[in-house]
Design an enzyme around this catalytic site. Structure first.
Site, PDB file in Angstrom:
ATOM      1  NE  ARG A 245       3.949  -1.178  -8.150  1.00  0.00           N
ATOM      2  CZ  ARG A 245       4.128  -0.598  -6.954  1.00  0.00           C
ATOM      3  NH1 ARG A 245       4.829  -1.216  -6.036  1.00  0.00           N
ATOM      4  NH2 ARG A 245       3.611   0.579  -6.682  1.00  0.00           N
ATOM      5  CD  GLU A 274       0.907  -6.820  -5.524  1.00  0.00           C
ATOM      6  OE1 GLU A 274       2.021  -7.357  -5.506  1.00  0.00           O
ATOM      7  OE2 GLU A 274       0.615  -5.781  -4.892  1.00  0.00           O
ATOM      8  CG  HIS A 292       2.537  -4.612  -2.171  1.00  0.00           C
ATOM      9  ND1 HIS A 292       2.206  -4.407  -3.484  1.00  0.00           N
ATOM     10  CD2 HIS A 292       3.367  -3.592  -1.864  1.00  0.00           C
ATOM     11  CE1 HIS A 292       2.793  -3.319  -3.945  1.00  0.00           C
ATOM     12  NE2 HIS A 292       3.517  -2.801  -2.966  1.00  0.00           N
TER      13      HIS A 292
HETATM   14  C1  DGY Z   1       4.246   2.154  -3.499  1.00  0.00           C
HETATM   15  O1  DGY Z   1       4.166   3.178  -2.835  1.00  0.00           O
HETATM   16  O2  DGY Z   1       4.378   2.172  -4.704  1.00  0.00           O
HETATM   17  C2  DGY Z   1       4.229   0.867  -2.771  1.00  0.00           C
HETATM   18  O3  DGY Z   1       4.357  -0.244  -3.540  1.00  0.00           O
HETATM   19  C3  DGY Z   1       3.048   0.785  -1.860  1.00  0.00           C
HETATM   20  O4  DGY Z   1       3.688   0.756  -0.655  1.00  0.00           O
END
Ligand code: DGY
Length: 326
Positions: A245, A274, A292
């Site tokens: 993240r 983002e 992402h």
């Molecule tokens: C999640 O599942 O948390 C991812 O970041 C999305 O793919």
């Protein structure tokens, strides 16, 4: 918005892969966001309040207000499409008596593959090379052209040795001959098929890594865990890789470290705030940026949708959630 017949109702904030939408329709009466344009907080609140469940994604902020609206209406479950839940106010959900589930496990391999993609792209200067070629600026092979660095024999430092961290370590150790060191809050004792050294001092991990890859969940504890001080401890040739993240890195400090040459480069799939990207990241040298894409394979995104379906089915059958978060 399109709506189908009876069964428990579920408000889905974004489009899903076809097979996952079909499975959802089999057991639920879903409302899909046909336009696939991000919904406003008011639209999500209204949708949750008028359905039994909400299926959001990482790009929806599920605030205490949305949760209160859902709980005051017919909302009982938040079945997140994704493993990370830092976009959901879990305390508010717990206080409102709502259940929350996520989709762990099914996106491990895809995300680990993408971390390796970023490691290879940034260290082999693949982004730079492609941009040069497309711009018509490639003037032929030469021994000193776009020399990168190899992965073999290098030290990979992993922050957060959960499922994804281990899958990255496995690929890096057995596929690329990398040495693995890692930082994890609790002791990790179940690594058998490759050598990996747990290091309890985060600063030492930063100093020893040629590649530093973040795989910890975003939380108050991990906010800016890679900060200015730790970036400064890194070696000048070292690369930062982030598929976790945006919040886990101090982006302003990362930008400074990149521009000053304090680190060798970065491969980033996630960003603070983002899809808005800090403008200085766009101009930072030796940086590979992806939107992402960690879990973005048809197989994985379908499996994530099916996990939402399984969790919601269990919940509305009065059974325990398969992947409970709250
Ligand atoms: C999640 O599942 O948390 C991812 O970041 C999305 O793919």
């Amino acid at each position: 918005m399109s709506k189908t017949s009876a069964k428990p109702t579920i408000f889905v904030t974004r489009r899903w892969p076809d097979a996952a939408e079909a499975a959802l329709k089999q057991y639920f009466n879903p409302t899909f966001n046909d336009s696939d344009v991000p919904l406003s907080a008011a639209q999500i609140a209204e949708g949750f309040a008028s359905h039994d469940a909400l299926a959001p994604t990482v790009s929806d902020q599920i605030t205490a207000d949305i949760i209160a609206a859902g709980a005051a209406g017919s909302g009982r479950l938040i079945a997140n499409f994704g493993v990370g839940v830092n976009h959901i106010d879990l305390d508010a959900a717990a206080s409102a008596g709502l259940a929350v589930s996520n989709t762990p496990g099914v996106l491990t391999d895809a995300t680990a593959d993408l971390a390796l993609t970023l490691m290879l792209m940034v260290s082999r200067r693949a982004g730079e090379g492609e941009r040069e070629l497309r711009a018509g600026e490639w003037h032929g092979w030469r021994p000193t052209h776009l020399m990168g660095r190899s992965l073999s024999g290098k030290t990979l430092g992993i922050i957060g040795m959960g499922r994804i961290g281990k899958a990255v370590a496995h690929r890096a150790a057995l596929g690329f001959g990398m040495k693995i060191i890692f930082y994890n809050r609790s002791k990790v004792t179940d690594i058998a098929d490759y050598e990996a050294k747990q290091i309890d001092d985060f600063d030492v991990l930063c100093a020893q890594s040629d590649f530093l890859s973040l795989h910890c969940a975003a939380s108050a504890d991990t906010f800016h865990i890679l900060n200015e001080d730790r970036l400064q401890r890194m070696q000048n040739h070292a690369y930062v890789i982030n598929t976790a993240r945006g919040d886990v890195i101090d982006e302003a400090a990362l930008v400074r470290a990149l521009h000053s040459g304090n680190i060798g480069g970065a491969g980033l799939d996630v960003f603070q705030g983002e899809p808005d990207i800090h403008p200085d990241i766009l101009t930072a040298p030796n940086t590979v940026l992806l939107p992402h894409l960690g879990s973005a394979t048809v197989e994985t995104r379908t499996a994530m949708g099916l996990k939402v379906v399984e969790n919601a089915r269990a919940f509305f059958a009065g059974e325990r959630l398969i992947d409970p978060v709250v």
